[in-house]
Design a protein around this motif. Structure first.
Motif, PDB file in Angstrom:
ATOM      1  N   LEU A  56       0.838  -1.205   0.000  1.00  0.00           N
ATOM      2  CA  LEU A  56       0.000   0.000   0.000  1.00  0.00           C
ATOM      3  C   LEU A  56       0.871   1.253   0.000  1.00  0.00           C
ATOM      4  CD1 LEU A  56      -2.723  -1.015   2.653  1.00  0.00           C
ATOM      5  CD2 LEU A  56      -3.003  -0.922   0.160  1.00  0.00           C
ATOM      6  N   ARG A  57       1.977   1.174   0.714  1.00  0.00           N
ATOM      7  CA  ARG A  57       2.893   2.317   0.773  1.00  0.00           C
ATOM      8  C   ARG A  57       3.526   2.583  -0.594  1.00  0.00           C
ATOM      9  NH1 ARG A  57       4.817   3.863   6.050  1.00  0.00           N
ATOM     10  NH2 ARG A  57       4.358   2.359   7.700  1.00  0.00           N
ATOM     11  N   LEU A  64      -4.374   8.126  -1.540  1.00  0.00           N
ATOM     12  CA  LEU A  64      -5.570   8.211  -2.384  1.00  0.00           C
ATOM     13  C   LEU A  64      -6.328   9.530  -2.187  1.00  0.00           C
ATOM     14  CD1 LEU A  64      -7.718   5.826  -3.934  1.00  0.00           C
ATOM     15  CD2 LEU A  64      -9.039   6.922  -2.145  1.00  0.00           C
ATOM     16  N   LEU A  65      -6.468   9.959  -0.940  1.00  0.00           N
ATOM     17  CA  LEU A  65      -7.260  11.164  -0.652  1.00  0.00           C
ATOM     18  C   LEU A  65      -6.400  12.431  -0.572  1.00  0.00           C
ATOM     19  CD1 LEU A  65      -9.694   9.807   2.129  1.00  0.00           C
ATOM     20  CD2 LEU A  65     -10.225  10.234  -0.282  1.00  0.00           C
ATOM     21  N   VAL A  66      -5.095  12.273  -0.731  1.00  0.00           N
ATOM     22  CA  VAL A  66      -4.219  13.450  -0.662  1.00  0.00           C
ATOM     23  C   VAL A  66      -4.322  14.224  -1.980  1.00  0.00           C
ATOM     24  CG1 VAL A  66      -1.816  14.223  -0.480  1.00  0.00           C
ATOM     25  CG2 VAL A  66      -2.636  12.336   0.956  1.00  0.00           C
ATOM     26  N   PRO A  67      -4.575  15.536  -1.912  1.00  0.00           N
ATOM     27  CA  PRO A  67      -4.687  16.309  -3.155  1.00  0.00           C
ATOM     28  C   PRO A  67      -3.426  16.198  -4.007  1.00  0.00           C
ATOM     29  CG  PRO A  67      -5.339  17.632  -1.245  1.00  0.00           C
ATOM     30  CD  PRO A  67      -4.774  16.351  -0.707  1.00  0.00           C
ATOM     31  N   MET A  96      -9.040  -2.823   6.535  1.00  0.00           N
ATOM     32  CA  MET A  96      -9.453  -1.969   7.657  1.00  0.00           C
ATOM     33  C   MET A  96      -8.311  -1.043   8.087  1.00  0.00           C
ATOM     34  SD  MET A  96     -11.833  -0.827   9.455  1.00  0.00           S
ATOM     35  CE  MET A  96     -13.234  -1.903   9.174  1.00  0.00           C
ATOM     36  N   ILE A  97      -7.079  -1.545   8.058  1.00  0.00           N
ATOM     37  CA  ILE A  97      -5.934  -0.690   8.373  1.00  0.00           C
ATOM     38  C   ILE A  97      -5.916   0.495   7.396  1.00  0.00           C
ATOM     39  CG2 ILE A  97      -3.394  -0.571   8.272  1.00  0.00           C
ATOM     40  CD1 ILE A  97      -3.483  -3.600   9.206  1.00  0.00           C
ATOM     41  N   TRP A  98      -6.159   0.185   6.131  1.00  0.00           N
ATOM     42  CA  TRP A  98      -6.166   1.232   5.097  1.00  0.00           C
ATOM     43  C   TRP A  98      -7.351   2.190   5.306  1.00  0.00           C
ATOM     44  CZ3 TRP A  98      -9.587   2.366   1.031  1.00  0.00           C
ATOM     45  CH2 TRP A  98      -9.082   3.267   0.077  1.00  0.00           C
ATOM     46  N   ILE A 124       2.596  11.394   3.382  1.00  0.00           N
ATOM     47  CA  ILE A 124       1.549  10.368   3.242  1.00  0.00           C
ATOM     48  C   ILE A 124       1.499   9.885   1.796  1.00  0.00           C
ATOM     49  CG2 ILE A 124      -0.938   9.930   3.367  1.00  0.00           C
ATOM     50  CD1 ILE A 124      -1.053  12.008   5.637  1.00  0.00           C
ATOM     51  N   ALA A 125       1.509  10.859   0.882  1.00  0.00           N
ATOM     52  CA  ALA A 125       1.435  10.518  -0.545  1.00  0.00           C
ATOM     53  C   ALA A 125       2.612   9.638  -0.956  1.00  0.00           C
ATOM     54  CB  ALA A 125       1.405  11.795  -1.379  1.00  0.00           C
ATOM     55  N   ALA A 126       3.775   9.902  -0.364  1.00  0.00           N
ATOM     56  CA  ALA A 126       4.975   9.139  -0.716  1.00  0.00           C
ATOM     57  C   ALA A 126       4.989   7.765  -0.051  1.00  0.00           C
ATOM     58  CB  ALA A 126       6.219   9.923  -0.321  1.00  0.00           C
TER      59      ALA A 126
END
Ligand code: FAD
Lengths: 431, 92
Positions: A56-57, A64-67, A96-98, A124-126
């Motif tokens: 996921l990282r 996903l939600l980061v502009p 669920m963690i995600w 976060i995006a990175a």
């Protein structure tokens, strides 16, 4: 990227967004298949799914939600729920963690101060910053809008000390969003939300996570101690009620429900596959009862999915009305819907899998073996009613229902609310 | 009857009213009189508490809050709540 409104720019942006969306959904499907292969082991060991979260990282899904301006995928809540469902069908714990992470990201994106946002969102995006949530506290249990431990102030700023008995991904997270009483003299309902970077905190392990299901969430008990400044308070001092009503509660319910629905969907897919298997069909013979049972499960999940979609639409419509304050999100009708969603989907998903175990029977449903994910789904989904207890939400909704005399039922086009003002505005509920 | 908006001309809150109120203010120290201008939130009233409080007031004082009075403004302070209660009871 440009956000110039109108004409060609907008079309390019939308096209861009659609391309990104399709790519993300395809990625989520690949990851879900990958996670499905590791899910049984994660469950058996009650171990944090480190390899899954690493994926996921490195694939950008944490952002996903980061502009896009902060380097993220710049997608919205509809996409979050789609991905949540897809991942849920693979591994409930990883999903669920995600989902918990996304709930915190949405909160930071909307309510974090400019400096905090520009420092944390790119990380976060990175993929360098997995977020965890700390709201539960010994002594008050799950009651979200109150806190016991208080922030203390001295010449060096704010001091945070708190027990945290249940923290999903608690030991692996890179930062936490923590509810705290605003000050030693504040009443329990005067709550602030603190962003606590792991590297600035002393985090001590207190208790393990040995549960019936959702075992891979590694929702351990911790104690936390950190030095902070006011800049770390998301939504400002005493800002939590507004943040909760506006973002944290609705996005949390939407994200969790997506995962639960995805888990149930995966289970149904499994049973449909089973019942299409000619060998199994010959074994079982034709049965109207089985058709009947299967139809009910399908119906329940379709209804739950429609409820989720309608709540998403209503939420986004309220958002569009008012992009700043808590606004209409504290409307009685919306609260009834978004709380009801959590209750309904948690029961529907679990109920559906319970029925699926019955349909599949002892060998294909109830038995634990790598090829039959039903009993694991059953155990995982049992947590859904507890995870912010349905009992609490039902007590709240029972009271709220008395206020909505018009009975503004939810409808898909978002014209549901009976439109009267909220009884309590979290914006100005403070002294 | 005209509705007054000047709380100075309001009659004092009754013991009956204060008795109901007290039940819903967890952060009000026992034996202490609540200050009329203090916010209900500062005495620990949360959103769900406001609904319970409203319902309890309706039962005890035999009245009904009209929809348009169910606002954050009404439930802001003890003074604003008492004023709303008296206005509703005085309304024809
Ligand atoms: C998989 C999973 C992951 C979680 N992750 C996190 C996390 O990351 N961070 C975090 O902070 N917490 C987390 N939690 C905790 C969760 O959100 C709840 O706070 C917790 O499950 C509540 O625990 P409880 O049921 O023991 O306590 P309580 O909420 O205190 O409730 C106990 C029971 O008492 C009853 N009850 C209590 N109060 C009321 C009321 N007012 N009205 C009606 N009934 C009531 C209910 O039946 C309830 O089930 C997680 C929980 C699960 C299951």
């Amino acid at each position: 990227m440009s956000t110039t409104p109108g004409g060609a720019d907008e079309r390019v942006r939308d096209a861009d967004e659609n391309v990104r969306r399709e790519a993300v959904l395809a990625l989520a499907r690949r990851l879900s298949d990958e996670f499905a292969r590791g899910a049984a082991k994660t469950d058996e060991a009650a171990a944090f799914p480190a390899a899954h979260v690493q994926r996921l990282r490195e694939t950008g899904l944490l952002g996903l939600l980061v502009p896009t301006a902060h380097g993220g995928l710049g997608l919205g809540l509809h996409d979050m729920t789609r991905v949540g469902r897809i991942l849920g069908a693979g591994c409930a714990s990883t999903a669920m963690i995600w989902a918990m992470h996304c709930q915190q990201v949405a909160t930071l994106v909307r309510h974090g101060g400019e400096e905090l946002r520009s420092r944390v969102l790119p990380r976060i995006a990175a993929g360098d910053c997995l977020l965890a949530s700390i709201t539960t506290e010994a002594g008050k249990g799950g009651h979200l809008l109150s806190a016991l431990a208080a922030l203390d102030t001295d010449e060096n700023g704010l001091l945070l000390e708190r027990d945290a008995p249940v923290v999903t991904a608690g030991l692996e997270a890179d930062a936490y969003l923590v509810t705290m009483r605003t000050g030693p003299d504040s009443p329990a309902n005067d709550v602030s939300l603190a962003f606590v970077p792991r590297e600035d905190a002393e985090v001590a392990f207190r208790s393990g996570w040995e549960t019936l299901g959702m075992r891979g969430t590694a929702s351990v008990g911790l104690t936390l101690r950190a030095r902070l400044t006011e800049e770390h308070l998301v939504g400002g001092p005493a800002g939590f009620p507004a943040v909760a009503v506006r973002t944290l509660i609705p996005v949390g319910h939407l994200a969790w429900c997506a995962v639960w629905l995805g888990v149930a969907q995966g289970a149904l897919r499994h049973v449909v596959g089973l019942l299409r298997d000619p060998k199994v069909r010959r074994e079982r013979g034709r049965s109207d009862l089985a058709s009947h049972q299967l139809a009910r499960v399908r119906l329940r999940l379709d209804a739950a999915g429609a409820f989720l979609g309608a709540c998403l639409t209503e939420y986004e419509e309220l958002d569009a009305l008012d992009s700043a304050g808590p606004g209409r999100h504290s409307d009685v009708a919306f609260q009834l819907h978004i709380n009801g969603l959590k209750v309904e989907v948690s029961e529907a998903a679990f109920g559906a899998v319970d029925d699926l175990v019955q349909i599949a029977g002892l060998r294909y449903g109830y038995t634990r073996s790598p090829g039959t994910p039903l009993e694991r789904a059953f155990r995982d989904l049992r947590a859904a009613r507890l995870m912010y207890s349905n009992d609490r939400l039902l007590v709240a909704n029972g009271q709220l229902a008395l206020l909505d005399r018009e009975v503004g039922l939810l409808s898909v086009d978002g014209t549901s609310g009976s439109g009267h003002a909220a009884l309590f505005s979290t914006a100005d509920g403070k002294a | 009857m005209t509705h007054t908006t000047d709380s100075a001309t309001q009659p004092e809150p009754t013991q009956e009213f204060l008795g109901v109120l007290r039940e819903f203010l967890p952060a009000l120290p026992a034996g202490e009189e609540p200050a009329p201008e203090a916010t209900l939130a500062s005495y620990g009233l949360d959103s769900l508490g406001s609904i319970s409080l409203m319902l309890a007031l309706e039962e005890t004082l035999d009245m009904t809050f009209p929809e348009e009075r169910l606002s954050a403004e009404t439930f802001r302070t003890i003074g604003s709540l008492w004023q709303t209660v008296t206005e509703i009871r005085q309304a024809p």
